[in-house]
Design an enzyme around this catalytic site. Structure first.
Site, short mmCIF file in Angstrom:
data_model
loop_
_atom_site.label_atom_id
_atom_site.label_comp_id
_atom_site.label_asym_id
_atom_site.label_seq_id
_atom_site.Cartn_x
_atom_site.Cartn_y
_atom_site.Cartn_z
N LYS A 277 0.84 -1.20 0.00
CA LYS A 277 0.00 0.00 0.00
C LYS A 277 0.88 1.25 0.00
CE LYS A 277 -3.87 -1.86 2.74
NZ LYS A 277 -4.95 -1.67 1.76
N ARG A 351 -10.20 -11.61 2.38
CA ARG A 351 -11.06 -12.69 1.86
C ARG A 351 -10.35 -14.04 1.95
NH1 ARG A 351 -11.55 -9.46 -3.68
NH2 ARG A 351 -11.08 -7.78 -2.21
N1 BES Z 1 -7.95 -3.79 4.58
C1 BES Z 1 -8.17 -3.43 3.24
C2 BES Z 1 -9.49 -2.70 3.01
C3 BES Z 1 -9.65 -1.36 3.66
C4 BES Z 1 -9.47 -0.21 2.91
C5 BES Z 1 -10.04 -1.24 4.97
C6 BES Z 1 -9.66 1.02 3.49
C7 BES Z 1 -10.21 -0.01 5.53
C8 BES Z 1 -10.03 1.12 4.80
C9 BES Z 1 -8.17 -4.67 2.33
O1 BES Z 1 -7.39 -5.72 2.77
C10 BES Z 1 -7.67 -4.24 1.01
O2 BES Z 1 -6.57 -3.80 0.95
N2 BES Z 1 -8.49 -4.38 -0.02
C11 BES Z 1 -8.14 -3.98 -1.34
C12 BES Z 1 -8.62 -5.02 -2.31
C13 BES Z 1 -8.12 -4.84 -3.70
C14 BES Z 1 -6.63 -5.12 -3.78
C15 BES Z 1 -8.86 -5.80 -4.62
C16 BES Z 1 -8.81 -2.63 -1.64
O3 BES Z 1 -9.95 -2.43 -1.23
O4 BES Z 1 -8.15 -1.79 -2.21
ZN ZN Z 2 -5.38 -5.59 2.14
#
Ligand code: BES
Ligand code: ZN
Ligand code: ZN
Length: 504
Positions: A277, A351
Protein backbone atom coordinates in the site's frame (compact mmCIF):
# COMPACT_ATOMS: atom_id res chain seq x y z
CA UNK A 1 -19.50 4.45 35.37
CA UNK A 2 -21.88 3.72 38.22
CA UNK A 3 -25.47 3.45 36.94
CA UNK A 4 -28.66 3.71 38.95
CA UNK A 5 -32.40 4.28 38.54
CA UNK A 6 -33.66 7.37 40.37
CA UNK A 7 -37.43 7.55 40.81
CA UNK A 8 -37.46 10.73 42.94
CA UNK A 9 -39.40 13.85 42.01
CA UNK A 10 -37.55 16.16 39.60
CA UNK A 11 -36.84 18.83 42.21
CA UNK A 12 -35.25 16.27 44.54
CA UNK A 13 -32.82 14.71 42.07
CA UNK A 14 -29.26 15.22 43.25
CA UNK A 15 -26.60 15.43 40.55
CA UNK A 16 -23.97 17.79 39.19
CA UNK A 17 -26.23 18.03 36.16
CA UNK A 18 -29.80 17.11 35.33
CA UNK A 19 -30.27 16.49 31.61
CA UNK A 20 -33.40 16.44 29.49
CA UNK A 21 -34.40 17.29 25.92
CA UNK A 22 -36.82 19.48 24.02
CA UNK A 23 -38.30 18.81 20.60
CA UNK A 24 -38.19 21.17 17.65
CA UNK A 25 -40.28 24.29 18.39
CA UNK A 26 -41.70 22.72 21.55
CA UNK A 27 -43.10 25.18 24.08
CA UNK A 28 -41.99 24.36 27.63
CA UNK A 29 -45.46 24.53 29.08
CA UNK A 30 -46.57 20.96 29.77
CA UNK A 31 -45.29 17.80 31.41
CA UNK A 32 -41.64 17.59 32.35
CA UNK A 33 -40.59 20.70 30.44
CA UNK A 34 -43.44 22.64 32.06
CA UNK A 35 -42.31 21.53 35.51
CA UNK A 36 -38.71 22.44 34.74
CA UNK A 37 -39.85 25.83 33.46
CA UNK A 38 -41.61 26.42 36.76
CA UNK A 39 -38.63 25.20 38.78
CA UNK A 40 -36.35 27.58 36.90
CA UNK A 41 -38.67 30.56 37.40
CA UNK A 42 -39.79 30.57 33.79
CA UNK A 43 -36.25 30.54 32.38
CA UNK A 44 -37.01 27.88 29.75
CA UNK A 45 -40.04 29.78 28.47
CA UNK A 46 -37.99 32.96 28.15
CA UNK A 47 -35.16 31.16 26.34
CA UNK A 48 -37.67 29.60 23.93
CA UNK A 49 -39.32 32.98 23.31
CA UNK A 50 -35.97 34.65 22.64
CA UNK A 51 -35.08 31.95 20.09
CA UNK A 52 -32.14 30.54 22.04
CA UNK A 53 -33.88 27.28 22.90
CA UNK A 54 -35.33 25.96 19.64
CA UNK A 55 -35.11 22.17 20.03
CA UNK A 56 -32.86 21.80 16.99
CA UNK A 57 -31.05 18.43 17.08
CA UNK A 58 -28.07 18.50 19.47
CA UNK A 59 -28.54 22.16 20.48
CA UNK A 60 -27.26 22.62 24.05
CA UNK A 61 -28.76 24.99 26.62
CA UNK A 62 -27.04 24.92 30.00
CA UNK A 63 -28.43 26.64 33.10
CA UNK A 64 -26.40 26.92 36.31
CA UNK A 65 -27.77 26.60 39.85
CA UNK A 66 -31.46 26.55 38.84
CA UNK A 67 -33.26 27.83 41.94
CA UNK A 68 -36.03 25.23 42.18
CA UNK A 69 -33.81 22.19 41.62
CA UNK A 70 -31.40 20.26 43.81
CA UNK A 71 -29.23 19.51 40.76
CA UNK A 72 -26.50 22.09 40.19
CA UNK A 73 -27.02 22.41 36.46
CA UNK A 74 -29.81 21.85 33.99
CA UNK A 75 -28.85 20.81 30.46
CA UNK A 76 -31.58 20.88 27.84
CA UNK A 77 -30.59 19.21 24.58
CA UNK A 78 -32.33 19.79 21.28
CA UNK A 79 -34.04 16.57 20.14
CA UNK A 80 -35.11 17.59 16.63
CA UNK A 81 -38.50 16.83 15.13
CA UNK A 82 -40.74 14.77 17.38
CA UNK A 83 -41.99 12.74 14.39
CA UNK A 84 -38.43 11.64 13.59
CA UNK A 85 -37.47 10.80 17.16
CA UNK A 86 -36.72 7.19 18.15
CA UNK A 87 -34.32 5.15 20.26
CA UNK A 88 -31.40 5.89 17.90
CA UNK A 89 -31.87 9.63 18.56
CA UNK A 90 -32.31 9.01 22.29
CA UNK A 91 -29.04 7.03 22.42
CA UNK A 92 -27.27 9.84 20.64
CA UNK A 93 -28.68 12.54 22.96
CA UNK A 94 -27.63 10.63 26.08
CA UNK A 95 -24.18 10.28 24.55
CA UNK A 96 -23.96 13.96 23.61
CA UNK A 97 -24.94 14.90 27.19
CA UNK A 98 -22.08 12.85 28.63
CA UNK A 99 -19.52 14.33 26.27
CA UNK A 100 -20.72 17.92 26.74
CA UNK A 101 -20.67 17.60 30.52
CA UNK A 102 -17.56 15.53 31.14
CA UNK A 103 -15.46 18.17 29.44
CA UNK A 104 -16.81 20.59 32.09
CA UNK A 105 -15.59 18.43 34.96
CA UNK A 106 -19.10 17.26 35.79
CA UNK A 107 -18.92 13.92 37.61
CA UNK A 108 -22.53 12.91 38.17
CA UNK A 109 -25.50 13.26 35.87
CA UNK A 110 -29.17 12.33 35.92
CA UNK A 111 -30.76 11.77 32.52
CA UNK A 112 -34.43 12.62 32.67
CA UNK A 113 -36.35 10.60 30.06
CA UNK A 114 -39.34 12.35 28.51
CA UNK A 115 -42.91 11.15 28.87
CA UNK A 116 -42.86 8.72 25.91
CA UNK A 117 -39.43 7.30 26.62
CA UNK A 118 -40.00 5.15 29.69
CA UNK A 119 -39.59 1.65 28.23
CA UNK A 120 -36.84 -0.91 28.80
CA UNK A 121 -35.68 -0.24 25.20
CA UNK A 122 -35.38 3.47 25.93
CA UNK A 123 -33.45 2.84 29.15
CA UNK A 124 -31.13 0.49 27.27
CA UNK A 125 -30.48 3.07 24.53
CA UNK A 126 -29.76 5.82 27.07
CA UNK A 127 -27.31 3.65 29.00
CA UNK A 128 -25.57 2.45 25.82
CA UNK A 129 -25.17 6.04 24.68
CA UNK A 130 -23.75 7.18 28.02
CA UNK A 131 -21.25 4.33 28.28
CA UNK A 132 -20.07 4.75 24.68
CA UNK A 133 -19.65 8.49 25.18
CA UNK A 134 -17.62 8.10 28.38
CA UNK A 135 -14.94 6.25 26.36
CA UNK A 136 -11.86 8.05 25.06
CA UNK A 137 -8.99 6.85 22.89
CA UNK A 138 -6.28 8.09 25.26
CA UNK A 139 -4.72 4.87 26.56
CA UNK A 140 -1.19 5.79 25.49
CA UNK A 141 -1.22 9.44 26.56
CA UNK A 142 1.09 9.96 29.52
CA UNK A 143 -0.26 13.43 30.38
CA UNK A 144 -3.89 12.36 30.83
CA UNK A 145 -5.88 14.65 33.09
CA UNK A 146 -7.07 12.40 35.88
CA UNK A 147 -10.77 11.68 36.03
CA UNK A 148 -12.02 13.40 32.88
CA UNK A 149 -15.08 11.19 32.86
CA UNK A 150 -18.56 10.87 34.30
CA UNK A 151 -18.43 8.71 37.43
CA UNK A 152 -22.11 8.18 38.12
CA UNK A 153 -25.20 8.41 35.96
CA UNK A 154 -28.83 7.97 36.93
CA UNK A 155 -31.87 7.14 34.84
CA UNK A 156 -34.50 9.60 36.01
CA UNK A 157 -38.15 10.10 35.13
CA UNK A 158 -39.28 6.53 35.71
CA UNK A 159 -42.15 5.99 38.14
CA UNK A 160 -41.57 3.47 40.92
CA UNK A 161 -44.01 1.16 39.09
CA UNK A 162 -41.79 1.16 35.99
CA UNK A 163 -38.58 0.50 37.91
CA UNK A 164 -38.35 -3.11 36.69
CA UNK A 165 -38.42 -1.92 33.04
CA UNK A 166 -35.72 0.64 33.75
CA UNK A 167 -33.59 -1.93 35.60
CA UNK A 168 -33.85 -4.39 32.70
CA UNK A 169 -32.87 -1.77 30.13
CA UNK A 170 -30.04 -0.56 32.35
CA UNK A 171 -28.59 -4.06 32.73
CA UNK A 172 -28.75 -4.79 29.00
CA UNK A 173 -27.44 -1.35 28.05
CA UNK A 174 -24.50 -1.66 30.42
CA UNK A 175 -23.46 -5.06 29.07
CA UNK A 176 -23.78 -4.01 25.43
CA UNK A 177 -22.16 -0.58 25.86
CA UNK A 178 -19.20 -2.02 27.76
CA UNK A 179 -18.82 -4.82 25.20
CA UNK A 180 -18.79 -2.34 22.33
CA UNK A 181 -16.13 -0.34 24.20
CA UNK A 182 -14.14 -3.57 24.59
CA UNK A 183 -14.18 -3.93 20.80
CA UNK A 184 -13.19 -0.27 20.40
CA UNK A 185 -10.26 -0.69 22.77
CA UNK A 186 -8.95 -3.57 20.65
CA UNK A 187 -9.49 -1.60 17.44
CA UNK A 188 -7.47 1.32 18.77
CA UNK A 189 -4.44 -0.76 19.75
CA UNK A 190 -1.37 -0.19 17.60
CA UNK A 191 -0.11 -3.30 15.83
CA UNK A 192 3.03 -3.54 17.99
CA UNK A 193 0.75 -3.85 21.03
CA UNK A 194 -1.73 -6.19 19.37
CA UNK A 195 -0.19 -8.95 17.28
CA UNK A 196 -2.29 -12.03 16.43
CA UNK A 197 -0.82 -13.75 19.51
CA UNK A 198 -1.68 -10.82 21.78
CA UNK A 199 -5.18 -10.53 20.30
CA UNK A 200 -5.71 -14.22 21.05
CA UNK A 201 -4.50 -13.67 24.64
CA UNK A 202 -6.90 -10.75 25.12
CA UNK A 203 -9.81 -12.71 23.66
CA UNK A 204 -9.01 -15.79 25.76
CA UNK A 205 -8.73 -13.75 28.99
CA UNK A 206 -12.10 -12.12 28.29
CA UNK A 207 -13.67 -15.49 27.41
CA UNK A 208 -12.50 -17.07 30.65
CA UNK A 209 -13.86 -14.16 32.68
CA UNK A 210 -17.18 -14.19 30.79
CA UNK A 211 -17.62 -17.97 31.01
CA UNK A 212 -17.21 -18.73 27.30
CA UNK A 213 -15.18 -21.68 26.11
CA UNK A 214 -12.21 -20.66 24.01
CA UNK A 215 -9.61 -22.37 21.84
CA UNK A 216 -6.64 -20.75 20.12
CA UNK A 217 -4.91 -22.56 17.25
CA UNK A 218 -1.23 -21.81 16.65
CA UNK A 219 0.54 -21.97 13.29
CA UNK A 220 1.16 -25.72 13.61
CA UNK A 221 -2.47 -26.56 14.27
CA UNK A 222 -3.50 -24.17 11.47
CA UNK A 223 -1.17 -26.06 9.09
CA UNK A 224 -2.48 -29.41 10.34
CA UNK A 225 -6.01 -28.27 9.49
CA UNK A 226 -4.77 -27.30 6.00
CA UNK A 227 -5.85 -23.69 6.30
CA UNK A 228 -3.67 -22.75 3.36
CA UNK A 229 -5.37 -19.44 2.61
CA UNK A 230 -4.78 -18.09 6.12
CA UNK A 231 -1.20 -19.41 6.13
CA UNK A 232 -0.46 -17.77 2.78
CA UNK A 233 -1.25 -14.35 4.28
CA UNK A 234 0.82 -15.03 7.40
CA UNK A 235 3.90 -16.40 5.65
CA UNK A 236 5.39 -12.96 4.95
CA UNK A 237 5.46 -12.00 8.61
CA UNK A 238 7.74 -12.78 11.55
CA UNK A 239 4.59 -12.92 13.70
CA UNK A 240 2.74 -16.25 13.53
CA UNK A 241 -1.02 -16.36 12.81
CA UNK A 242 -3.71 -17.47 15.23
CA UNK A 243 -7.22 -18.86 14.82
CA UNK A 244 -9.45 -17.90 17.75
CA UNK A 245 -12.60 -19.91 18.45
CA UNK A 246 -15.03 -18.87 21.18
CA UNK A 247 -18.20 -20.77 21.97
CA UNK A 248 -21.30 -19.81 23.91
CA UNK A 249 -23.54 -22.79 24.74
CA UNK A 250 -26.96 -22.09 26.25
CA UNK A 251 -28.03 -24.02 29.34
CA UNK A 252 -30.76 -25.78 27.40
CA UNK A 253 -29.13 -26.55 24.04
CA UNK A 254 -31.47 -28.66 21.93
CA UNK A 255 -29.91 -31.06 19.44
CA UNK A 256 -30.62 -29.92 15.88
CA UNK A 257 -31.25 -26.31 16.94
CA UNK A 258 -29.75 -23.58 14.74
CA UNK A 259 -26.21 -22.45 15.56
CA UNK A 260 -25.10 -18.90 14.81
CA UNK A 261 -21.54 -18.53 13.50
CA UNK A 262 -19.72 -15.19 13.72
CA UNK A 263 -16.59 -14.96 11.56
CA UNK A 264 -14.39 -11.86 11.92
CA UNK A 265 -11.41 -10.66 9.89
CA UNK A 266 -8.56 -9.84 12.27
CA UNK A 267 -5.57 -8.60 10.28
CA UNK A 268 -3.62 -6.83 13.02
CA UNK A 269 -1.75 -4.85 10.36
CA UNK A 270 -2.30 -4.73 6.62
CA UNK A 271 0.68 -3.37 4.66
CA UNK A 272 -0.79 -4.91 1.52
CA UNK A 273 2.05 -7.45 1.40
CA UNK A 274 4.08 -7.52 -1.85
CA UNK A 275 1.22 -5.56 -3.49
CA UNK A 276 2.22 -2.92 -0.95
CA UNK A 277 0.00 0.00 0.00
CA UNK A 278 1.10 3.65 -0.33
CA UNK A 279 2.59 5.22 2.85
CA UNK A 280 -0.19 7.78 3.15
CA UNK A 281 -2.75 6.62 5.72
CA UNK A 282 -1.08 3.23 6.07
CA UNK A 283 -0.91 3.69 9.86
CA UNK A 284 -4.67 3.25 9.95
CA UNK A 285 -4.32 -0.33 8.79
CA UNK A 286 -3.98 -1.31 12.46
CA UNK A 287 -7.78 -1.24 12.45
CA UNK A 288 -7.95 -4.05 9.91
CA UNK A 289 -8.84 -6.37 12.80
CA UNK A 290 -12.11 -4.59 13.63
CA UNK A 291 -14.27 -7.38 12.18
CA UNK A 292 -12.65 -9.80 14.62
CA UNK A 293 -12.93 -7.25 17.44
CA UNK A 294 -16.66 -6.83 16.73
CA UNK A 295 -17.15 -10.59 17.10
CA UNK A 296 -15.13 -10.67 20.33
CA UNK A 297 -17.18 -7.74 21.70
CA UNK A 298 -20.45 -9.38 20.65
CA UNK A 299 -19.43 -12.65 22.32
CA UNK A 300 -18.67 -10.80 25.55
CA UNK A 301 -22.23 -9.43 25.60
CA UNK A 302 -23.75 -12.74 24.47
CA UNK A 303 -22.05 -14.54 27.37
CA UNK A 304 -23.79 -12.18 29.80
CA UNK A 305 -27.18 -11.85 28.08
CA UNK A 306 -27.50 -15.60 27.50
CA UNK A 307 -29.58 -16.04 24.34
CA UNK A 308 -31.24 -19.41 23.78
CA UNK A 309 -29.10 -20.35 20.75
CA UNK A 310 -25.55 -21.60 20.52
CA UNK A 311 -23.11 -19.01 19.11
CA UNK A 312 -19.61 -19.74 17.82
CA UNK A 313 -17.12 -17.02 16.89
CA UNK A 314 -14.27 -17.92 14.53
CA UNK A 315 -11.58 -15.28 14.18
CA UNK A 316 -8.65 -15.80 11.81
CA UNK A 317 -5.84 -13.44 12.74
CA UNK A 318 -2.62 -12.57 10.93
CA UNK A 319 -0.37 -9.73 9.87
CA UNK A 320 -0.08 -9.00 6.13
CA UNK A 321 3.59 -8.19 5.54
CA UNK A 322 5.98 -8.09 2.57
CA UNK A 323 8.73 -10.36 3.99
CA UNK A 324 11.21 -12.51 2.09
CA UNK A 325 8.87 -15.45 2.46
CA UNK A 326 5.75 -13.47 1.55
CA UNK A 327 3.38 -14.79 -1.06
CA UNK A 328 3.64 -13.11 -4.44
CA UNK A 329 1.06 -12.02 -6.99
CA UNK A 330 0.24 -14.98 -9.19
CA UNK A 331 0.81 -17.60 -6.46
CA UNK A 332 -1.79 -20.35 -6.14
CA UNK A 333 -2.98 -21.39 -2.69
CA UNK A 334 -5.24 -24.19 -1.46
CA UNK A 335 -7.87 -23.22 1.07
CA UNK A 336 -9.10 -25.55 3.80
CA UNK A 337 -12.26 -26.20 1.80
CA UNK A 338 -10.05 -27.59 -1.00
CA UNK A 339 -10.66 -24.78 -3.47
CA UNK A 340 -7.60 -23.40 -5.26
CA UNK A 341 -7.12 -19.63 -5.28
CA UNK A 342 -4.95 -17.53 -7.58
CA UNK A 343 -3.65 -14.59 -5.56
CA UNK A 344 -3.69 -11.74 -8.06
CA UNK A 345 -3.19 -9.08 -5.40
CA UNK A 346 -1.69 -9.82 -1.98
CA UNK A 347 -3.57 -6.80 -0.57
CA UNK A 348 -6.86 -8.67 -1.01
CA UNK A 349 -5.88 -10.76 2.03
CA UNK A 350 -9.03 -10.40 4.11
CA UNK A 351 -11.06 -12.69 1.86
CA UNK A 352 -8.25 -15.28 2.06
CA UNK A 353 -8.26 -15.53 5.85
CA UNK A 354 -12.08 -15.43 5.90
CA UNK A 355 -12.28 -18.29 3.38
CA UNK A 356 -10.68 -20.58 5.95
CA UNK A 357 -12.63 -19.01 8.83
CA UNK A 358 -15.94 -19.65 7.05
CA UNK A 359 -14.96 -23.22 6.13
CA UNK A 360 -14.02 -23.95 9.72
CA UNK A 361 -17.20 -22.39 11.15
CA UNK A 362 -19.22 -24.66 8.86
CA UNK A 363 -17.19 -27.66 9.99
CA UNK A 364 -18.04 -26.76 13.61
CA UNK A 365 -21.74 -27.05 12.78
CA UNK A 366 -22.82 -23.42 12.32
CA UNK A 367 -26.15 -23.39 10.48
CA UNK A 368 -26.16 -19.62 9.89
CA UNK A 369 -23.14 -17.39 9.31
CA UNK A 370 -22.42 -13.70 9.68
CA UNK A 371 -18.99 -12.33 8.87
CA UNK A 372 -17.70 -8.84 9.57
CA UNK A 373 -14.63 -7.44 7.87
CA UNK A 374 -12.86 -4.23 6.95
CA UNK A 375 -12.76 -5.82 3.54
CA UNK A 376 -12.66 -3.25 0.75
CA UNK A 377 -11.90 0.36 -0.05
CA UNK A 378 -14.66 -0.04 -2.64
CA UNK A 379 -17.39 -0.13 0.02
CA UNK A 380 -16.21 3.31 1.15
CA UNK A 381 -16.67 4.55 -2.43
CA UNK A 382 -20.18 3.05 -2.49
CA UNK A 383 -21.47 4.01 0.96
CA UNK A 384 -18.86 6.44 2.38
CA UNK A 385 -18.36 6.35 6.14
CA UNK A 386 -22.07 6.19 6.83
CA UNK A 387 -23.50 2.72 6.12
CA UNK A 388 -22.19 -0.78 6.58
CA UNK A 389 -22.46 -2.77 3.32
CA UNK A 390 -24.69 -5.81 3.84
CA UNK A 391 -24.43 -8.78 1.46
CA UNK A 392 -26.75 -11.71 2.15
CA UNK A 393 -27.38 -15.07 0.51
CA UNK A 394 -30.70 -15.65 2.29
CA UNK A 395 -33.38 -12.97 2.21
CA UNK A 396 -35.19 -13.78 5.44
CA UNK A 397 -31.95 -14.07 7.44
CA UNK A 398 -30.74 -10.79 5.90
CA UNK A 399 -34.05 -9.10 6.76
CA UNK A 400 -33.61 -10.28 10.34
CA UNK A 401 -30.17 -8.69 10.53
CA UNK A 402 -31.34 -5.43 8.95
CA UNK A 403 -34.19 -5.27 11.49
CA UNK A 404 -31.66 -5.77 14.31
CA UNK A 405 -29.50 -2.99 12.85
CA UNK A 406 -32.51 -0.65 13.02
CA UNK A 407 -33.19 -1.51 16.65
CA UNK A 408 -29.50 -1.13 17.49
CA UNK A 409 -29.24 2.24 15.72
CA UNK A 410 -26.45 1.10 13.38
CA UNK A 411 -26.77 2.18 9.76
CA UNK A 412 -26.56 -0.74 7.34
CA UNK A 413 -27.51 -0.95 3.69
CA UNK A 414 -28.24 -4.03 1.50
CA UNK A 415 -25.98 -4.60 -1.49
CA UNK A 416 -26.41 -6.90 -4.53
CA UNK A 417 -24.90 -10.37 -4.95
CA UNK A 418 -26.12 -11.46 -8.39
CA UNK A 419 -24.54 -14.52 -10.01
CA UNK A 420 -23.38 -12.26 -12.87
CA UNK A 421 -20.56 -11.07 -10.60
CA UNK A 422 -19.31 -14.65 -10.27
CA UNK A 423 -17.78 -14.36 -13.76
CA UNK A 424 -15.44 -11.66 -12.47
CA UNK A 425 -13.61 -13.93 -10.00
CA UNK A 426 -12.95 -16.80 -12.42
CA UNK A 427 -9.24 -17.60 -12.66
CA UNK A 428 -7.27 -18.77 -15.71
CA UNK A 429 -5.32 -21.37 -13.73
CA UNK A 430 -7.13 -21.96 -10.42
CA UNK A 431 -10.74 -22.34 -9.22
CA UNK A 432 -11.08 -18.66 -8.38
CA UNK A 433 -8.95 -15.53 -8.10
CA UNK A 434 -8.84 -13.11 -5.19
CA UNK A 435 -9.70 -9.91 -7.09
CA UNK A 436 -12.44 -9.15 -9.57
CA UNK A 437 -11.56 -8.62 -13.22
CA UNK A 438 -13.40 -5.90 -15.09
CA UNK A 439 -14.50 -2.49 -13.90
CA UNK A 440 -15.72 -1.51 -10.46
CA UNK A 441 -17.91 -3.45 -8.05
CA UNK A 442 -14.95 -4.21 -5.78
CA UNK A 443 -17.04 -4.64 -2.64
CA UNK A 444 -19.39 -7.02 -4.47
CA UNK A 445 -16.71 -9.20 -6.07
CA UNK A 446 -15.06 -9.48 -2.64
CA UNK A 447 -18.38 -10.67 -1.19
CA UNK A 448 -18.80 -13.04 -4.15
CA UNK A 449 -15.41 -14.56 -3.33
CA UNK A 450 -16.55 -15.24 0.26
CA UNK A 451 -19.83 -16.72 -0.97
CA UNK A 452 -17.86 -19.47 -2.71
CA UNK A 453 -17.00 -20.88 0.71
CA UNK A 454 -20.44 -20.69 2.31
CA UNK A 455 -22.18 -23.38 0.19
CA UNK A 456 -25.85 -23.69 1.14
CA UNK A 457 -25.43 -22.15 4.59
CA UNK A 458 -27.43 -18.91 4.97
CA UNK A 459 -24.77 -16.23 5.24
CA UNK A 460 -24.42 -12.47 5.62
CA UNK A 461 -21.27 -10.46 4.98
CA UNK A 462 -20.82 -7.06 6.63
CA UNK A 463 -18.21 -4.86 4.95
CA UNK A 464 -17.27 -2.41 7.73
CA UNK A 465 -14.22 -0.82 6.03
CA UNK A 466 -15.93 2.58 5.95
CA UNK A 467 -17.59 2.48 9.36
CA UNK A 468 -15.18 0.75 11.76
CA UNK A 469 -13.04 3.86 12.16
CA UNK A 470 -13.83 7.51 12.71
CA UNK A 471 -11.16 10.13 11.97
CA UNK A 472 -12.72 12.85 14.10
CA UNK A 473 -14.45 13.11 17.44
CA UNK A 474 -18.20 13.72 17.15
CA UNK A 475 -20.41 15.45 19.74
CA UNK A 476 -21.59 11.96 20.81
CA UNK A 477 -18.42 9.87 20.62
CA UNK A 478 -14.65 9.85 20.49
CA UNK A 479 -12.60 9.37 17.34
CA UNK A 480 -10.93 6.05 16.61
CA UNK A 481 -12.42 2.57 16.43
CA UNK A 482 -16.22 2.67 16.53
CA UNK A 483 -17.08 -0.90 17.55
CA UNK A 484 -19.65 -0.96 14.75
CA UNK A 485 -21.75 -4.15 14.37
CA UNK A 486 -21.50 -5.20 18.04
CA UNK A 487 -24.98 -3.93 18.95
CA UNK A 488 -26.59 -5.36 15.81
CA UNK A 489 -24.99 -8.78 16.27
CA UNK A 490 -26.06 -8.96 19.91
CA UNK A 491 -29.65 -8.07 19.02
CA UNK A 492 -29.59 -10.64 16.22
CA UNK A 493 -28.27 -13.37 18.54
CA UNK A 494 -30.91 -12.59 21.19
CA UNK A 495 -33.73 -12.84 18.66
CA UNK A 496 -32.19 -15.74 16.76
CA UNK A 497 -32.50 -17.78 19.92
CA UNK A 498 -36.21 -16.96 20.15
CA UNK A 499 -35.57 -13.90 22.37
CA UNK A 500 -35.77 -14.04 26.09
CA UNK A 501 -32.26 -14.34 27.44
CA UNK A 502 -31.62 -13.17 30.95
CA UNK A 503 -29.90 -9.84 31.31
CA UNK A 504 -29.08 -10.11 34.97
N1 BES B 1 -7.95 -3.79 4.58
C1 BES B 1 -8.17 -3.43 3.24
C2 BES B 1 -9.49 -2.70 3.01
C3 BES B 1 -9.65 -1.36 3.66
C4 BES B 1 -9.47 -0.21 2.91
C5 BES B 1 -10.04 -1.24 4.97
C6 BES B 1 -9.66 1.02 3.49
C7 BES B 1 -10.21 -0.01 5.53
C8 BES B 1 -10.03 1.12 4.80
C9 BES B 1 -8.17 -4.67 2.33
O1 BES B 1 -7.39 -5.72 2.77
C10 BES B 1 -7.67 -4.24 1.01
O2 BES B 1 -6.57 -3.80 0.95
N2 BES B 1 -8.49 -4.38 -0.02
C11 BES B 1 -8.14 -3.98 -1.34
C12 BES B 1 -8.62 -5.02 -2.31
C13 BES B 1 -8.12 -4.84 -3.70
C14 BES B 1 -6.63 -5.12 -3.78
C15 BES B 1 -8.86 -5.80 -4.62
C16 BES B 1 -8.81 -2.63 -1.64
O3 BES B 1 -9.95 -2.43 -1.23
O4 BES B 1 -8.15 -1.79 -2.21
ZN1 ZN C 1 -5.38 -5.59 2.14
ZN1 ZN D 1 -7.08 -5.81 4.87
Amino acid sequence: MELTVDTRAIAKIEADALVTYAFDQEKPTEGILGRLDEATGGALGKLAASGELTGKMLETTLLYYPAGLTAQRLLVLGAGKKSKFGTAELRRLAAAAVRALKSRQVKSIAFLARENDRSAEAAQAIVEGMILANFDSDKYKTDKKPGNEIISAALAGWEESARAEADLGLARGRIIGESQNFARELGNEPSNKLTPRLLADRAAAMAREAGLSVEVFDENKIAELKMGALLSVAQGSAEPPRMIIMTYTPATAKPGAPVLGLVGKAITFDTGGISIKPANDMEKMKYDMCGGAAMIGAMRAIAALKPQCKVIAVIPSSENMPGGRAQKPGDVQFSMAGKSIEVINTDAEGRLVLADGIAYAKQLGCTHLVDAATLTGAVVIALSNVNVGVFGSDQSFTDQLLASAKVAGEKMWPMPLDDDYREMIKSGIADIQNVGSGKGGGAITAAMFLKEFTGDTPWIHLDIAGTAWQDDTKPWNAKGATGVAVRTLVDLAMKFGGDGGSAT
